[in-house]
Each structure stands twice: as C-alpha cells, then as structure tokens.
Scaffold this motif. Structure first.
Motif, PDB file in Angstrom:
ATOM      1  N   ARG A 253       0.755  -1.395   0.056  1.00 39.46           N
ATOM      2  CA  ARG A 253      -0.170  -0.048   0.098  1.00 39.46           C
ATOM      3  C   ARG A 253       0.878   1.339   0.086  1.00 39.46           C
ATOM      4  O   ARG A 253       0.304   2.230  -0.375  1.00 39.46           O
ATOM      5  CB  ARG A 253      -1.003   0.123   1.122  1.00 39.46           C
ATOM      6  CG  ARG A 253      -1.970  -1.250   1.002  1.00 39.46           C
ATOM      7  CD  ARG A 253      -2.823  -1.321   2.606  1.00 39.46           C
ATOM      8  NE  ARG A 253      -3.641   0.148   2.455  1.00 39.46           N
ATOM      9  CZ  ARG A 253      -4.626   0.333   3.479  1.00 39.46           C
ATOM     10  NH1 ARG A 253      -4.812  -0.826   4.303  1.00 39.46           N
ATOM     11  NH2 ARG A 253      -5.288   1.405   3.303  1.00 39.46           N
ATOM     12  N   ILE A 254       2.094   1.121   0.486  1.00 39.01           N
ATOM     13  CA  ILE A 254       2.834   2.416   0.556  1.00 39.01           C
ATOM     14  C   ILE A 254       4.135   2.148  -0.509  1.00 39.01           C
ATOM     15  O   ILE A 254       4.853   1.376  -0.246  1.00 39.01           O
ATOM     16  CB  ILE A 254       3.385   2.711   2.031  1.00 39.01           C
ATOM     17  CG1 ILE A 254       2.036   2.611   2.990  1.00 39.01           C
ATOM     18  CG2 ILE A 254       4.484   3.750   2.076  1.00 39.01           C
ATOM     19  CD1 ILE A 254       2.645   2.601   4.533  1.00 39.01           C
ATOM     20  N   PRO A 255       4.224   3.197  -1.217  1.00 40.29           N
ATOM     21  CA  PRO A 255       5.541   3.322  -2.310  1.00 40.29           C
ATOM     22  C   PRO A 255       6.683   3.128  -1.588  1.00 40.29           C
ATOM     23  O   PRO A 255       6.911   3.956  -0.436  1.00 40.29           O
ATOM     24  CB  PRO A 255       5.009   4.521  -3.030  1.00 40.29           C
ATOM     25  CG  PRO A 255       3.831   4.738  -2.757  1.00 40.29           C
ATOM     26  CD  PRO A 255       3.249   4.401  -1.412  1.00 40.29           C
ATOM     27  N   PRO A 256       7.875   2.510  -1.950  1.00 40.64           N
ATOM     28  CA  PRO A 256       9.022   2.583  -1.569  1.00 40.64           C
ATOM     29  C   PRO A 256       9.645   3.903  -1.395  1.00 40.64           C
ATOM     30  O   PRO A 256      10.575   3.999  -0.475  1.00 40.64           O
ATOM     31  CB  PRO A 256       9.907   1.589  -2.361  1.00 40.64           C
ATOM     32  CG  PRO A 256       9.312   1.718  -3.828  1.00 40.64           C
ATOM     33  CD  PRO A 256       7.696   2.009  -3.255  1.00 40.64           C
ATOM     34  N   GLN A 257       9.326   4.960  -2.155  1.00 39.82           N
ATOM     35  CA  GLN A 257      10.262   6.171  -1.854  1.00 39.82           C
ATOM     36  C   GLN A 257       9.433   7.104  -1.180  1.00 39.82           C
ATOM     37  O   GLN A 257       9.909   8.154  -0.682  1.00 39.82           O
ATOM     38  CB  GLN A 257       9.969   6.843  -3.492  1.00 39.82           C
ATOM     39  CG  GLN A 257       8.560   7.271  -3.826  1.00 39.82           C
ATOM     40  CD  GLN A 257       7.844   6.365  -4.829  1.00 39.82           C
ATOM     41  OE1 GLN A 257       8.182   5.273  -4.586  1.00 39.82           O
ATOM     42  NE2 GLN A 257       6.889   6.770  -5.520  1.00 39.82           N
ATOM     43  N   ILE A 258       8.174   6.747  -0.352  1.00 44.84           N
ATOM     44  CA  ILE A 258       7.499   7.277   0.676  1.00 44.84           C
ATOM     45  C   ILE A 258       8.047   6.702   1.953  1.00 44.84           C
ATOM     46  O   ILE A 258       8.499   7.677   3.092  1.00 44.84           O
ATOM     47  CB  ILE A 258       5.990   7.009   0.573  1.00 44.84           C
ATOM     48  CG1 ILE A 258       5.367   7.730  -0.435  1.00 44.84           C
ATOM     49  CG2 ILE A 258       5.460   7.808   1.980  1.00 44.84           C
ATOM     50  CD1 ILE A 258       5.546   9.161  -0.699  1.00 44.84           C
ATOM     51  N   ALA A 259       8.179   5.679   2.271  1.00 45.85           N
ATOM     52  CA  ALA A 259       8.658   5.246   3.503  1.00 45.85           C
ATOM     53  C   ALA A 259       9.532   3.897   3.425  1.00 45.85           C
ATOM     54  O   ALA A 259       9.067   2.882   2.535  1.00 45.85           O
ATOM     55  CB  ALA A 259       7.556   5.276   4.329  1.00 45.85           C
TER      56      ALA A 259
END
Length: 318
Positions: A253-259
């Motif tokens: 659900r969370i892109p790798p560039q975000i967290a």
C-alpha cells in the motif's frame, strides 16, 4: 512437421543460445529432442533471419550467439509479444523523455506483424488503461550515459540542482541506478565530498562520462541505500510510526519512495520509517492511510496530529 512447430523450435533454440556462451550440436539436439542435422538446419534459419550464430572452436566445437551490428528481426512468443507491447505502451507515456515517439513507432510496427488474436487483446488493453506521467522527466541520453558509466566503471561529471534550487558541479564514481516509483536515482561516490550520495536523475544536467576509470569501492547495498536516502536521511525530521498492519500488506500500500517498512516484534504490526521537513504534510499523509497506528517519534508529530484532528472535526461541523 508444421511450420508453426518449426518456429516454436527455432524460438527454443534461440533461447538456449542466449542462456549460455557455447553449446555443442549434441547438447542442443538433446535439449530440443531432434537430430544433429535438424540442429544445423535451424542454425541456418537463425542466420538467415539475421542472428549472428557463430561456430565455436575448441574441444568438441559448438555454436554461440555473437553480437550483431544490426538488430535482426525479432522472434517472439505470444507472451513475449504481449509483454513487449505493454512495456512500449508504458514507455510511450512514462517519465523518460525522448523515448515516447520511438516507443510509439515501435508499437505501430509491432502491431502490423502481430497475429490478429494478439492484436485484439493488446489493443483492448491499451484502450482500457492510461498512464500518468511522472513528476520529473529523465532524458534517454542521461539514462544511457549513466548505465554505460556504471558498466564501464568510469567517472561521471554533471550539474546537479538540490531541492532548494542550489546548483553545483559533481564528480562521481557511479555504482547503480535505482527506479523508485516515477523517479530514477543514482547511487554514486561523490569525489569532492568523499562519501556516498544519492542523486535524482531529473535534477541532473550536462551528464558526461569521462575517460577516468576507477576501481570499485566497498559500498552499501544500492537498493537499501537509495531507499534510506529518499525516505529518511535527507530530511529534517525522522518519523517512526507503528502501523496496525503486517509489513507485507504495508509494502503493497505504501510506495518505497515514501517510507521504509520494517518488521515489528508484535504480530500484525510493522514500522513506518520516513523523513519529513514538514510535519503537517506527514500528519496528512498518515491520516490518509486510514489505518490504526501509534506515533513513536518525533514528539512534535503528536501535537500536529491533534491539531489536524481538531481542524477536521471543525470542518465536519462537529
């Protein structure tokens, strides 16, 4: 044997030649379940199509696939043709500038030679999908220059614009490029700062490979280093939040560039680790996830979250 079966066999032969440097005729015959004579005929078919299949010298002899000067006609299975068409469709609307027109031209040519059943499937897929362009385009020249420099281990010079608009010259030893969502990053050793750095490709200008070769240094894992750089180390505040969600589901659900998502000792929990210069933006992003969570740090994020909750409650008329 039908022509379709012959094409399938030639495709398998080409795949074998690409798998390892040299094959003997006997080995190819065993793999394909045909005679040595049939192998020689299929080798000639590949040569007639433009593939530079060479006779290898040495004990027992054999065949190897050489490098050709021109791109020969492509032999693709149904799955490969569909995958190629989809990839070209993405490239035509993607974040690499200078490749869109070439991708569209290639798509048009591929469409002309596709069997009707595949052409219909691919067109239906194209008509039912759309691609949003990335926030920063990367020129194909930059991409290919850096790829060659990483491969050949030569230093690279370029102008680089930081987040705050400050531009400077960089001399680096490039190691690896990493794609994270719509953005591309380069992990390289900065010769002037004597340390490892991460550079966004869309902030580079005048990228040029030099003639100075370098010996590879011991370096961190490029994927881990780039993710750590883009999610935490480059920002003023480090955010750590425990999500009431498994790490596997969080990564979907969370892109790798975000967290960066890490495992948590508690079952069904994981850690959300990210950097931020703006606590209000981080609170909004976390609230938008719609998950149960606990803020671990920084302490100031708790107050920002409480203020955001009051603002939203007021907006809702409560």
């Amino acid at each position: 044997m039908s022509s379709e079966a012959t094409v399938e066999r030639v495709l398998r032969l080409l795949s074998l030649l690409q798998r390892r440097p040299v094959w003997t005729a006997v080995e190819l015959a065993e793999e394909l379940g045909i005679t040595d004579r049939s192998v020689r005929r299929d080798i000639e078919r590949l040569r007639n199509l433009g593939y530079p299949v060479q006779a290898a010298s040495g004990l027992g002899g054999g065949y190897k696939l050489g490098a050709g000067r021109q791109l020969p006609p492509l032999l693709l299975t149904d799955e490969e043709a569909t995958a190629t068409a989809v990839s070209l469709r993405i490239a035509a609307g993607g974040a690499i500038s200078g490749i869109g027109d070439a991708a569209l031209d290639a798509l048009a040519k591929l469409d002309q030679v596709m069997p009707p059943r595949l052409r219909g499937n691919v067109r239906a897929l194209h008509d039912s999908t759309a691609t949003l362009a990335g926030t920063g385009e990367v020129s194909i020249e930059t991409l290919t220059t850096l790829a060659a420099a990483c491969r050949d281990q030569v230093q690279v010079r370029f102008s680089y614009t930081k987040f705050h608009g400050i531009e400077g010259q960089r001399r680096t030893e490039p190691v690896r490029m990493v794609a994270a969502g719509p953005r591309w990053y380069l992990m390289a050793y900065d010769l002037d700062r004597q340390d490892w750095r991460t550079f966004r490709l869309d902030r580079m200008q005048h990228v040029a490979a030099t003639t100075f070769r370098f010996r590879p240094r011991d370096h961190p894992d490029p994927l881990d280093y780039v993710q750590e750089s883009v999610t935490a180390s480059a920002y003023q505040h480090l955010t750590r939040v425990r999500l009431h969600l498994s790490a596997e589901e969080a990564r979907r659900r969370i892109p790798p560039q975000i967290a960066k998502i890490e495992e948590d000792p508690a079952p069904g929990r994981c850690l959300f680790i990210a950097g931020a210069d703006n606590m209000e933006w981080m609170a909004l992003y976390l609230a938008g996830l719609g998950l149960e969570m606990e803020i671990l740090e920084p302490e100031g994020l708790r107050e920002v979250a409480m203020n955001l909750a009051e603002t939203l409650r007021s907006m809702a008329g409560g």
